[in-house]
Design a protein around this motif. Structure first.
Motif, PDB file in Angstrom:
ATOM      1  N   PRO A  26       0.835  -1.201   0.000  1.00  0.00           N
ATOM      2  CA  PRO A  26       0.000   0.000   0.000  1.00  0.00           C
ATOM      3  C   PRO A  26       0.877   1.262   0.000  1.00  0.00           C
ATOM      4  O   PRO A  26       2.031   1.206   0.421  1.00  0.00           O
ATOM      5  CB  PRO A  26      -0.778  -0.092   1.314  1.00  0.00           C
ATOM      6  CG  PRO A  26      -0.380  -1.365   1.970  1.00  0.00           C
ATOM      7  CD  PRO A  26       0.882  -1.835   1.328  1.00  0.00           C
ATOM      8  N   ALA A  27       0.314   2.364  -0.467  1.00  0.00           N
ATOM      9  CA  ALA A  27       1.019   3.644  -0.404  1.00  0.00           C
ATOM     10  C   ALA A  27       1.373   3.941   1.048  1.00  0.00           C
ATOM     11  O   ALA A  27       0.613   3.619   1.964  1.00  0.00           O
ATOM     12  CB  ALA A  27       0.142   4.756  -0.977  1.00  0.00           C
ATOM     13  N   GLY A  28       2.553   4.514   1.240  1.00  0.00           N
ATOM     14  CA  GLY A  28       2.946   4.957   2.580  1.00  0.00           C
ATOM     15  C   GLY A  28       3.411   3.853   3.517  1.00  0.00           C
ATOM     16  O   GLY A  28       3.707   4.112   4.678  1.00  0.00           O
ATOM     17  N   ARG A  29       3.467   2.622   2.998  1.00  0.00           N
ATOM     18  CA  ARG A  29       3.855   1.500   3.862  1.00  0.00           C
ATOM     19  C   ARG A  29       5.137   0.841   3.369  1.00  0.00           C
ATOM     20  O   ARG A  29       5.523   1.010   2.218  1.00  0.00           O
ATOM     21  CB  ARG A  29       2.745   0.444   3.893  1.00  0.00           C
ATOM     22  CG  ARG A  29       1.398   0.993   4.270  1.00  0.00           C
ATOM     23  CD  ARG A  29       1.251   1.200   5.741  1.00  0.00           C
ATOM     24  NE  ARG A  29       1.034  -0.075   6.442  1.00  0.00           N
ATOM     25  CZ  ARG A  29       0.921  -0.177   7.758  1.00  0.00           C
ATOM     26  NH1 ARG A  29       1.010   0.905   8.509  1.00  0.00           N
ATOM     27  NH2 ARG A  29       0.704  -1.342   8.331  1.00  0.00           N
ATOM     28  N   THR A  30       5.746   0.062   4.243  1.00  0.00           N
ATOM     29  CA  THR A  30       6.994  -0.619   3.891  1.00  0.00           C
ATOM     30  C   THR A  30       6.826  -2.127   3.987  1.00  0.00           C
ATOM     31  O   THR A  30       6.419  -2.655   5.026  1.00  0.00           O
ATOM     32  CB  THR A  30       8.126  -0.182   4.846  1.00  0.00           C
ATOM     33  OG1 THR A  30       8.330   1.222   4.683  1.00  0.00           O
ATOM     34  CG2 THR A  30       9.419  -0.919   4.534  1.00  0.00           C
ATOM     35  N   ILE A 210      14.809  -5.093   9.120  1.00  0.00           N
ATOM     36  CA  ILE A 210      13.376  -5.356   8.959  1.00  0.00           C
ATOM     37  C   ILE A 210      12.619  -4.894  10.205  1.00  0.00           C
ATOM     38  O   ILE A 210      11.596  -4.212  10.114  1.00  0.00           O
ATOM     39  CB  ILE A 210      13.125  -6.873   8.740  1.00  0.00           C
ATOM     40  CG1 ILE A 210      13.750  -7.323   7.419  1.00  0.00           C
ATOM     41  CG2 ILE A 210      11.654  -7.212   8.827  1.00  0.00           C
ATOM     42  CD1 ILE A 210      12.965  -7.020   6.194  1.00  0.00           C
ATOM     43  N   ALA A 211      13.156  -5.259  11.377  1.00  0.00           N
ATOM     44  CA  ALA A 211      12.481  -4.920  12.634  1.00  0.00           C
ATOM     45  C   ALA A 211      12.312  -3.414  12.766  1.00  0.00           C
ATOM     46  O   ALA A 211      11.307  -2.919  13.257  1.00  0.00           O
ATOM     47  CB  ALA A 211      13.269  -5.476  13.817  1.00  0.00           C
ATOM     48  N   GLU A 212      13.316  -2.683  12.294  1.00  0.00           N
ATOM     49  CA  GLU A 212      13.303  -1.245  12.451  1.00  0.00           C
ATOM     50  C   GLU A 212      12.404  -0.549  11.431  1.00  0.00           C
ATOM     51  O   GLU A 212      11.847   0.493  11.700  1.00  0.00           O
ATOM     52  CB  GLU A 212      14.745  -0.753  12.269  1.00  0.00           C
ATOM     53  CG  GLU A 212      15.008   0.570  12.909  1.00  0.00           C
ATOM     54  CD  GLU A 212      16.483   0.893  12.808  1.00  0.00           C
ATOM     55  OE1 GLU A 212      16.810   2.006  12.413  1.00  0.00           O
ATOM     56  OE2 GLU A 212      17.300  -0.010  13.106  1.00  0.00           O
ATOM     57  N   MET A 213      12.278  -1.145  10.247  1.00  0.00           N
ATOM     58  CA  MET A 213      11.681  -0.432   9.115  1.00  0.00           C
ATOM     59  C   MET A 213      10.329  -0.946   8.629  1.00  0.00           C
ATOM     60  O   MET A 213       9.521  -0.167   8.119  1.00  0.00           O
ATOM     61  CB  MET A 213      12.640  -0.483   7.916  1.00  0.00           C
ATOM     62  CG  MET A 213      13.996   0.137   8.136  1.00  0.00           C
ATOM     63  SD  MET A 213      13.941   1.938   8.120  1.00  0.00           S
ATOM     64  CE  MET A 213      13.557   2.255   6.388  1.00  0.00           C
ATOM     65  N   LEU A 234       5.483 -11.386  12.949  1.00  0.00           N
ATOM     66  CA  LEU A 234       6.610 -12.205  12.521  1.00  0.00           C
ATOM     67  C   LEU A 234       7.633 -12.365  13.643  1.00  0.00           C
ATOM     68  O   LEU A 234       8.161 -13.446  13.867  1.00  0.00           O
ATOM     69  CB  LEU A 234       7.283 -11.610  11.285  1.00  0.00           C
ATOM     70  CG  LEU A 234       8.285 -12.582  10.657  1.00  0.00           C
ATOM     71  CD1 LEU A 234       7.618 -13.381   9.555  1.00  0.00           C
ATOM     72  CD2 LEU A 234       9.506 -11.870  10.143  1.00  0.00           C
ATOM     73  N   PHE A 235       7.899 -11.264  14.352  1.00  0.00           N
ATOM     74  CA  PHE A 235       8.900 -11.347  15.413  1.00  0.00           C
ATOM     75  C   PHE A 235       8.331 -11.963  16.688  1.00  0.00           C
ATOM     76  O   PHE A 235       9.022 -12.683  17.396  1.00  0.00           O
ATOM     77  CB  PHE A 235       9.505  -9.963  15.698  1.00  0.00           C
ATOM     78  CG  PHE A 235      10.432  -9.502  14.613  1.00  0.00           C
ATOM     79  CD1 PHE A 235      11.724 -10.016  14.526  1.00  0.00           C
ATOM     80  CD2 PHE A 235      10.019  -8.590  13.660  1.00  0.00           C
ATOM     81  CE1 PHE A 235      12.588  -9.616  13.513  1.00  0.00           C
ATOM     82  CE2 PHE A 235      10.881  -8.182  12.640  1.00  0.00           C
ATOM     83  CZ  PHE A 235      12.164  -8.701  12.571  1.00  0.00           C
ATOM     84  N   ASP A 236       7.039 -11.701  16.970  1.00  0.00           N
ATOM     85  CA  ASP A 236       6.446 -12.237  18.206  1.00  0.00           C
ATOM     86  C   ASP A 236       6.111 -13.709  18.092  1.00  0.00           C
ATOM     87  O   ASP A 236       6.160 -14.444  19.078  1.00  0.00           O
ATOM     88  CB  ASP A 236       5.133 -11.496  18.528  1.00  0.00           C
ATOM     89  CG  ASP A 236       5.396 -10.100  19.035  1.00  0.00           C
ATOM     90  OD1 ASP A 236       6.581  -9.767  19.205  1.00  0.00           O
ATOM     91  OD2 ASP A 236       4.426  -9.353  19.246  1.00  0.00           O
ATOM     92  N   ASP A 237       5.729 -14.138  16.872  1.00  0.00           N
ATOM     93  CA  ASP A 237       5.159 -15.477  16.748  1.00  0.00           C
ATOM     94  C   ASP A 237       5.525 -16.102  15.396  1.00  0.00           C
ATOM     95  O   ASP A 237       4.651 -16.418  14.597  1.00  0.00           O
ATOM     96  CB  ASP A 237       3.624 -15.332  16.881  1.00  0.00           C
ATOM     97  CG  ASP A 237       2.940 -16.676  16.946  1.00  0.00           C
ATOM     98  OD1 ASP A 237       3.593 -17.666  17.333  1.00  0.00           O
ATOM     99  OD2 ASP A 237       1.739 -16.732  16.591  1.00  0.00           O
TER     100      ASP A 237
END
Ligand SMILES: Nc1ncnc2c1ncn2[C@@H]1O[C@H](COP(=O)(O)OP(=O)(O)OP(=O)(O)O)[C@@H](O)[C@H]1O
Ligand SMILES: [Mg+2]
Length: 313
Positions: A26-30, A210-213, A234-237
């Motif tokens: 989506p626009a505005g997302r990474t 990835i975690a940061e961005m 992704l990081f939690d589970d």
């Protein structure tokens, strides 16, 4: 949706390097795309840009950008779109900067090609300033070899964003840089996104980045996406054994080096893909059934998919 890729397959001759990949930005997302060397990350981004060199070709799937079918678009229109609406920062900065032209000449040339600025020189200086190159006007007259690695990477980014693209594909934008410069470049990309609302595809093998961005993450393995989730989920589970392996290999200051768990072995190249799950030969969870066929992505919870018959783990 700004960009939708559905079931994309890209091959070199009879070998598929990308094998049925779907992503949405989506626009505005990474969207972060992560995976070890040889997973197909660069081939995927070059496919989206339609910059594959022969014998590479897209053999299945669809790419839609802002409602337009990119695969049906004539070369001319695609060239116009590229650089103006969709820009890419390549993995190798030196290969995409021309050593015989000054930085300024190259950015101005790119702007002229797209008829993108009333005053190309002023726009080029503004782009160099935006990537925080000190004394941008002086930098215009420099040749690429006169700049440090970090400065060259900033110039690359300035070139990519000079036209204010709506989608930026950044392929390992910071790999070659030291940690401080890397942090500055990432901050810069975040600021740009906040300013312009561009969509960003950030390709890396570094889960810390990835975690940061990233808002969303796609984990790639041997030409496929094996897990897809919000960065938080992704990081939690994490649900795919490959993702677990990648997470285990994040260096942690609180752990003894000897206790770091990296995944043994390497990504198989396309000609050596096993008939079943491509990760099975390296997977501590593998059972006989894993060798039957590559498992499809399955939704395990809303927005969280994994391609593993043993999930949830
Ligand atoms: N021009 C080409 N001809 C044949 N095979 C290719 C070509 N380019 C890439 N491949 C193959 O496609 C697969 C995916 O390569 P790709 O460069 O996309 O990996 P990557 O995930 O970007 O890796 P890295 O992290 O090292 O950049 C690899 O097995 C590679 O050998
Ligand atoms: Mg690559």
């Amino acid at each position: 949706m700004l960009l939708t890729v559905e079931g994309l397959a890209t091959s070199f001759g009879r070998m598929r390097a990308v094998d049925g990949v779907s992503i949405a930005v989506p626009a505005g997302r990474t969207l972060g795309i992560v995976g070890e060397s040889g997973c197909g990350k660069s081939v995927l981004s070059l496919s989206i840009m339609r910059l594959l060199a022969a014998p590479g070709s897209i053999i299945a799937g669809g790419i839609t950008f802002d409602g337009q079918d990119l695969l049906a678009m004539p070369q001319r229109a695609m060239r116009r779109l590229r650089g103006r609406d969709i820009a890419m920062i390549f993995q190798e900065p030196m290969t995409s900067l021309n050593p015989v032209h000054t930085v300024g000449a190259q950015i101005i040339e790119a702007l002229r090609a797209h008829d993108a600025a009333a005053d190309p020189r002023a726009t080029a200086i503004a782009a160099l300033t935006r990537v925080r190159i000190p004394d941008a006007a002086a930098a215009m007259d420099k040749f690429p070899h006169q700049l440090s690695g970090g400065m060259r990477q900033r110039v690359m980014i300035a070139m990519a964003i000079a036209c204010i693209p709506r989608l930026l594909i950044a392929d390992e934008p910071t790999t070659a840089l030291d940690v401080t410069v890397q942090a500055q470049i990432l901050e810069l990309l975040r600021d740009l996104q906040a300013e312009t609302g561009m969509g960003l595809i950030l390709i890396t093998h570094d889960l810390g980045v990835i975690a940061e961005m990233a808002d969303e993450v796609a984990v790639m393995y041997a030409g496929r996406i094996v897990e897809s989730a919000s960065a938080q989920d992704l990081f939690d589970d994490p649900q795919h054994p490959y993702t677990l392996g990648l997470l285990g290999s994040i260096p942690r200051l609180d752990l003894d080096r000897a206790r770091l768990t990296a995944i043994e072995g390497t990504v198989p190249p396309p000609h050596a893909w096993p008939p079943g799950c491509r990760f099975a030969p390296r997977c501590p969870f593998a059972i006989t059934a894993c060798d039957a066929a590559p498992p499809p992505l399955r939704e395990l919870s809303p927005g969280h998919q994994a391609a593993c018959i043993r999930a949830p783990l």
